[in-house]
Design an enzyme around this catalytic site. Structure first.
Site, PDB file in Angstrom:
ATOM      1  N   ARG A  30       0.577  -1.018   0.308  1.00  0.00           N
ATOM      2  CA  ARG A  30       0.074   0.386  -0.018  1.00  0.00           C
ATOM      3  C   ARG A  30       0.714   1.099  -0.033  1.00  0.00           C
ATOM      4  O   ARG A  30       1.937   0.818   0.881  1.00  0.00           O
ATOM      5  CB  ARG A  30      -1.097   0.207   1.498  1.00  0.00           C
ATOM      6  CG  ARG A  30      -1.993  -1.365   0.829  1.00  0.00           C
ATOM      7  CD  ARG A  30      -3.170  -0.827   2.512  1.00  0.00           C
ATOM      8  NE  ARG A  30      -3.856  -2.438   2.386  1.00  0.00           N
ATOM      9  CZ  ARG A  30      -3.690  -3.103   2.792  1.00  0.00           C
ATOM     10  NH1 ARG A  30      -2.077  -3.993   3.632  1.00  0.00           N
ATOM     11  NH2 ARG A  30      -4.364  -4.019   3.278  1.00  0.00           N
ATOM     12  N   LYS A  70      -2.025   0.107   7.305  1.00  0.00           N
ATOM     13  CA  LYS A  70      -2.966  -0.344   7.806  1.00  0.00           C
ATOM     14  C   LYS A  70      -4.055  -1.945   8.584  1.00  0.00           C
ATOM     15  O   LYS A  70      -4.378  -1.368   9.448  1.00  0.00           O
ATOM     16  CB  LYS A  70      -3.475  -0.890   6.239  1.00  0.00           C
ATOM     17  CG  LYS A  70      -5.379  -0.731   6.766  1.00  0.00           C
ATOM     18  CD  LYS A  70      -6.110  -1.158   5.257  1.00  0.00           C
ATOM     19  CE  LYS A  70      -7.436  -1.743   5.714  1.00  0.00           C
ATOM     20  NZ  LYS A  70      -8.178  -1.880   4.036  1.00  0.00           N
ATOM     21  N   HIS A 100      -3.226   3.098  -5.683  1.00  0.00           N
ATOM     22  CA  HIS A 100      -3.789   1.516  -4.982  1.00  0.00           C
ATOM     23  C   HIS A 100      -3.680   1.206  -6.643  1.00  0.00           C
ATOM     24  O   HIS A 100      -3.973  -0.141  -6.641  1.00  0.00           O
ATOM     25  CB  HIS A 100      -5.871   1.854  -4.725  1.00  0.00           C
ATOM     26  CG  HIS A 100      -5.553   0.634  -3.428  1.00  0.00           C
ATOM     27  ND1 HIS A 100      -4.827   0.955  -2.521  1.00  0.00           N
ATOM     28  CD2 HIS A 100      -6.286  -0.479  -3.510  1.00  0.00           C
ATOM     29  CE1 HIS A 100      -4.763   0.164  -1.339  1.00  0.00           C
ATOM     30  NE2 HIS A 100      -5.547  -0.678  -2.233  1.00  0.00           N
ATOM     31  N   ARG A 156      -1.294  -1.745  -7.033  1.00  0.00           N
ATOM     32  CA  ARG A 156      -0.816  -2.828  -5.382  1.00  0.00           C
ATOM     33  C   ARG A 156      -2.239  -3.774  -6.814  1.00  0.00           C
ATOM     34  O   ARG A 156      -1.614  -4.537  -6.730  1.00  0.00           O
ATOM     35  CB  ARG A 156      -1.617  -2.873  -4.420  1.00  0.00           C
ATOM     36  CG  ARG A 156      -2.044  -3.328  -4.036  1.00  0.00           C
ATOM     37  CD  ARG A 156      -2.404  -3.128  -2.298  1.00  0.00           C
ATOM     38  NE  ARG A 156      -3.234  -4.306  -1.746  1.00  0.00           N
ATOM     39  CZ  ARG A 156      -2.914  -4.330  -0.316  1.00  0.00           C
ATOM     40  NH1 ARG A 156      -1.124  -5.247  -0.748  1.00  0.00           N
ATOM     41  NH2 ARG A 156      -3.387  -5.060   0.077  1.00  0.00           N
ATOM     42  N   HIS A 170      -6.223 -10.687   2.351  1.00  0.00           N
ATOM     43  CA  HIS A 170      -7.860 -10.905   1.826  1.00  0.00           C
ATOM     44  C   HIS A 170      -8.425 -11.602   2.595  1.00  0.00           C
ATOM     45  O   HIS A 170      -7.906 -12.918   2.822  1.00  0.00           O
ATOM     46  CB  HIS A 170      -8.592 -10.735   0.650  1.00  0.00           C
ATOM     47  CG  HIS A 170      -8.384  -9.159  -0.304  1.00  0.00           C
ATOM     48  ND1 HIS A 170      -7.769  -9.649  -1.535  1.00  0.00           N
ATOM     49  CD2 HIS A 170      -7.727  -8.284   0.237  1.00  0.00           C
ATOM     50  CE1 HIS A 170      -7.774  -8.311  -1.810  1.00  0.00           C
ATOM     51  NE2 HIS A 170      -7.646  -7.232  -1.240  1.00  0.00           N
ATOM     52  N   TYR A 208     -11.099  -7.439  -6.743  1.00  0.00           N
ATOM     53  CA  TYR A 208      -9.729  -6.329  -6.547  1.00  0.00           C
ATOM     54  C   TYR A 208      -9.001  -5.847  -7.350  1.00  0.00           C
ATOM     55  O   TYR A 208      -8.854  -5.448  -8.286  1.00  0.00           O
ATOM     56  CB  TYR A 208      -9.204  -6.951  -4.843  1.00  0.00           C
ATOM     57  CG  TYR A 208      -7.960  -5.833  -4.595  1.00  0.00           C
ATOM     58  CD1 TYR A 208      -8.708  -5.502  -3.418  1.00  0.00           C
ATOM     59  CD2 TYR A 208      -6.901  -5.773  -4.808  1.00  0.00           C
ATOM     60  CE1 TYR A 208      -7.811  -3.984  -3.296  1.00  0.00           C
ATOM     61  CE2 TYR A 208      -5.615  -5.252  -4.376  1.00  0.00           C
ATOM     62  CZ  TYR A 208      -6.006  -4.174  -3.680  1.00  0.00           C
ATOM     63  OH  TYR A 208      -5.374  -3.047  -3.627  1.00  0.00           O
TER      64      TYR A 208
END
Length: 180
Positions: free
Chosen positions: A37, A61, A128, A131, A154, A163
């Site tokens: 990230r 995160k 993002h 990623r 995830h 995603y």
């Protein structure tokens, strides 16, 4: 917040690389090759990558420890764009404002969006995207969804597919192939 997509083609990736230079090109290369990230990329210091095979960090995160191998693309980019006289305590993505501070997430977003415009990319791009690009290309190369799910932390494979844009690609193919 706008949903961003991965860069799906090598042409797009190469166009982005061509639209960037120096520190900003290193940001892009590190991002698409690490899957980190942006909040974990920006605080990296020279000593975190110089003469190393792995980067070890605690994810901002999730608070979880993460170790990952520095691949050849990252090694080449760091060798090219980090000055040999840079100190280990200097931020890699150093802001031009203030003394030894990293650029902000907002500045990273601006850098990527400006490069996307110069590269002729019209889909929404953001931090993002880096990623997601790693995930998309890793999936297309070997379709090892379980490993990608673990890499991204995830909760399910369905979340990982959505995603990285695979679910949308599949839906788009259905519409493209219908001719009733």
């Amino acid at each position: 917040m706008e949903i961003v997509q991965p860069l799906r083609t090598k042409r797009e990736i190469n166009a982005m690389k061509a639209a960037l230079n120096g520190r900003d090109k290193l940001l892009f290369i590190l991002g698409i090759n690490s899957g980190l990230r942006i909040s974990d990329i920006l605080p990296l210091k020279v000593g975190d990558v110089r003469d190393r095979s792995f980067i070890a960090l605690r994810e901002e995160k999730t608070g979880k420890s993460k170790n990952f191998r520095i691949n050849d693309a990252i090694k080449r980019a760091t060798a090219e764009f980090i000055p040999p006289d840079a100190g280990d305590d200097e931020y890699i993505f150093r802001s031009r404002k203030g003394a030894n501070r990293p650029i902000t997430r907002v500045q990273a977003y601006r850098i990527l969006n400006d490069a996307a415009t110069r590269a002729g990319i019209t889909e929404p791009i953001g931090c993002h995207t880096l990623r997601k690009t790693l995930g998309y290309h890793a999936y297309k190369a070997n379709e090892d969804l379980a490993t990608l799910q673990a890499l991204f932390n995830h909760s399910s494979q369905a979340v990982t597919l959505r995603y990285i844009g695979i679910t949308q690609d599949t839906i788009d193919e259905v519409y493209a192939n219908i001719d009733l």
